[in-house]
Design a protein around this motif. Structure first.
Motif, PDB file in Angstrom:
ATOM      1  N   VAL A 172       0.851  -1.199   0.000  1.00 41.38           N
ATOM      2  CA  VAL A 172       0.000   0.000   0.000  1.00 41.38           C
ATOM      3  C   VAL A 172       0.887   1.251   0.000  1.00 41.38           C
ATOM      4  O   VAL A 172       0.640   2.194  -0.765  1.00 41.38           O
ATOM      5  N   VAL A 224       2.332   1.600  -3.546  1.00 41.92           N
ATOM      6  CA  VAL A 224       1.400   2.031  -4.590  1.00 41.92           C
ATOM      7  C   VAL A 224       1.015   3.499  -4.411  1.00 41.92           C
ATOM      8  O   VAL A 224       0.786   4.202  -5.388  1.00 41.92           O
ATOM      9  N   ARG A 225       0.985   3.949  -3.183  1.00 43.79           N
ATOM     10  CA  ARG A 225       0.696   5.371  -2.928  1.00 43.79           C
ATOM     11  C   ARG A 225       1.790   6.261  -3.514  1.00 43.79           C
ATOM     12  O   ARG A 225       1.526   7.388  -3.893  1.00 43.79           O
ATOM     13  N   TRP A 262      -4.134   4.911  -7.889  1.00 42.39           N
ATOM     14  CA  TRP A 262      -4.054   4.485  -9.286  1.00 42.39           C
ATOM     15  C   TRP A 262      -5.171   3.518  -9.699  1.00 42.39           C
ATOM     16  O   TRP A 262      -5.112   2.936 -10.775  1.00 42.39           O
ATOM     17  N   LEU A 263      -6.175   3.344  -8.855  1.00 39.80           N
ATOM     18  CA  LEU A 263      -7.258   2.422  -9.191  1.00 39.80           C
ATOM     19  C   LEU A 263      -7.853   2.740 -10.559  1.00 39.80           C
ATOM     20  O   LEU A 263      -8.028   3.916 -10.899  1.00 39.80           O
ATOM     21  N   ARG A 287     -10.647   5.327 -10.717  1.00 39.83           N
ATOM     22  CA  ARG A 287     -10.385   6.687 -10.234  1.00 39.83           C
ATOM     23  C   ARG A 287     -11.110   7.758 -11.033  1.00 39.83           C
ATOM     24  O   ARG A 287     -11.443   8.809 -10.496  1.00 39.83           O
ATOM     25  N   THR A 320      -0.107  -3.654  -7.722  1.00 43.20           N
ATOM     26  CA  THR A 320      -1.463  -4.173  -7.535  1.00 43.20           C
ATOM     27  C   THR A 320      -1.519  -5.672  -7.822  1.00 43.20           C
ATOM     28  O   THR A 320      -2.217  -6.420  -7.128  1.00 43.20           O
ATOM     29  N   ILE A 334      -8.413  -3.142  -0.612  1.00 48.70           N
ATOM     30  CA  ILE A 334      -8.696  -2.050  -1.540  1.00 48.70           C
ATOM     31  C   ILE A 334      -9.728  -2.452  -2.587  1.00 48.70           C
ATOM     32  O   ILE A 334     -10.656  -1.692  -2.881  1.00 48.70           O
ATOM     33  N   ALA A 376       2.266   1.087 -10.692  1.00 47.26           N
ATOM     34  CA  ALA A 376       1.129   0.811  -9.801  1.00 47.26           C
ATOM     35  C   ALA A 376       0.481  -0.525 -10.149  1.00 47.26           C
ATOM     36  O   ALA A 376       0.088  -1.273  -9.251  1.00 47.26           O
ATOM     37  N   ASN A 420      -5.022   3.471  -2.728  1.00 47.56           N
ATOM     38  CA  ASN A 420      -4.405   3.253  -4.043  1.00 47.56           C
ATOM     39  C   ASN A 420      -4.924   4.307  -5.011  1.00 47.56           C
ATOM     40  O   ASN A 420      -5.990   4.143  -5.608  1.00 47.56           O
TER      41      ASN A 420
END
Length: 189
Positions: free
Chosen positions: A38, A41-42, A169-170, A173, A54, A137, A50, A167
């Protein structure tokens, strides 16, 4: 025909049904590794980076407690991918009965229910998955999408913001970007 079924039967036969009778062991504890992912990825600088992180998260989430549970999870996901939603739910029902404390069983069953637009049942499964794995997530984002399907937009915004905090980068988003249906109030028009 599903190629995993013979493997599942072999697992049950080799254990004499004991694994099923004794119950599901604890799921592997990936909490420390997940916290690290986490954090990574942040701070990811690109979508490609990312996605790589993931993928590692998914490897943790889908690491079932034992071979029997892994077979059920894999078979449920395969059936879902083949659009055999009823077959997937049947297998995933067995998984959550066998491993009631394994979050991914509920998350995967919720995904199938979401695809079938059974949003109330999906929401119930997602609530259970998140109770078991508070920073899952994918389950949090799935809950946002499910709430959106139920037209509970304010709650969906809260969950999507929480998922994006974990995250940024989902793929979803864009739903929370200005002009998106889950954008903060005043930015959703």
């Amino acid at each position: 025909m599903y190629t995993r079924l013979p493997t599942l039967l072999i697992c049950v036969a080799l254990t004499g049904g004991m694994a099923m009778a004794q119950g599901c062991p604890q799921a592997p504890d990936h909490a420390a590794r997940m916290q690290d992912l986490v954090a990574q990825v942040r701070q990811a600088e690109t979508e490609t980076e990312a996605r790589r992180i993931t993928t590692q998260m998914w490897e943790m989430w889908t690491d079932a407690p034992d071979a029997v549970a892994q077979e059920m999870l894999d078979q449920g996901m395969e059936r879902r991918a083949a659009y055999d939603f009823l077959g997937a739910i049947t297998v995933l029902n067995r998984l959550v009965d066998y491993c009631p404390d394994y979050a991914e069983g509920y998350n995967q069953r919720a995904f199938v229910r979401f695809l079938r637009q059974d949003f109330p049942a999906a929401l119930s499964d997602l609530d259970r998955a998140i109770a078991l794995s508070p920073d899952h997530i994918a389950a949090i984002a799935g809950r946002a999408l499910t709430l959106m399907g139920l037209r509970r937009m304010d709650e969906a915004r809260i969950d999507m913001a929480r998922a994006l905090d974990l995250n940024p980068w989902l793929p979803e988003r864009g739903l929370a970007a200005p002009g998106g249906p889950l954008a903060p109030r005043g930015q959703d028009i």
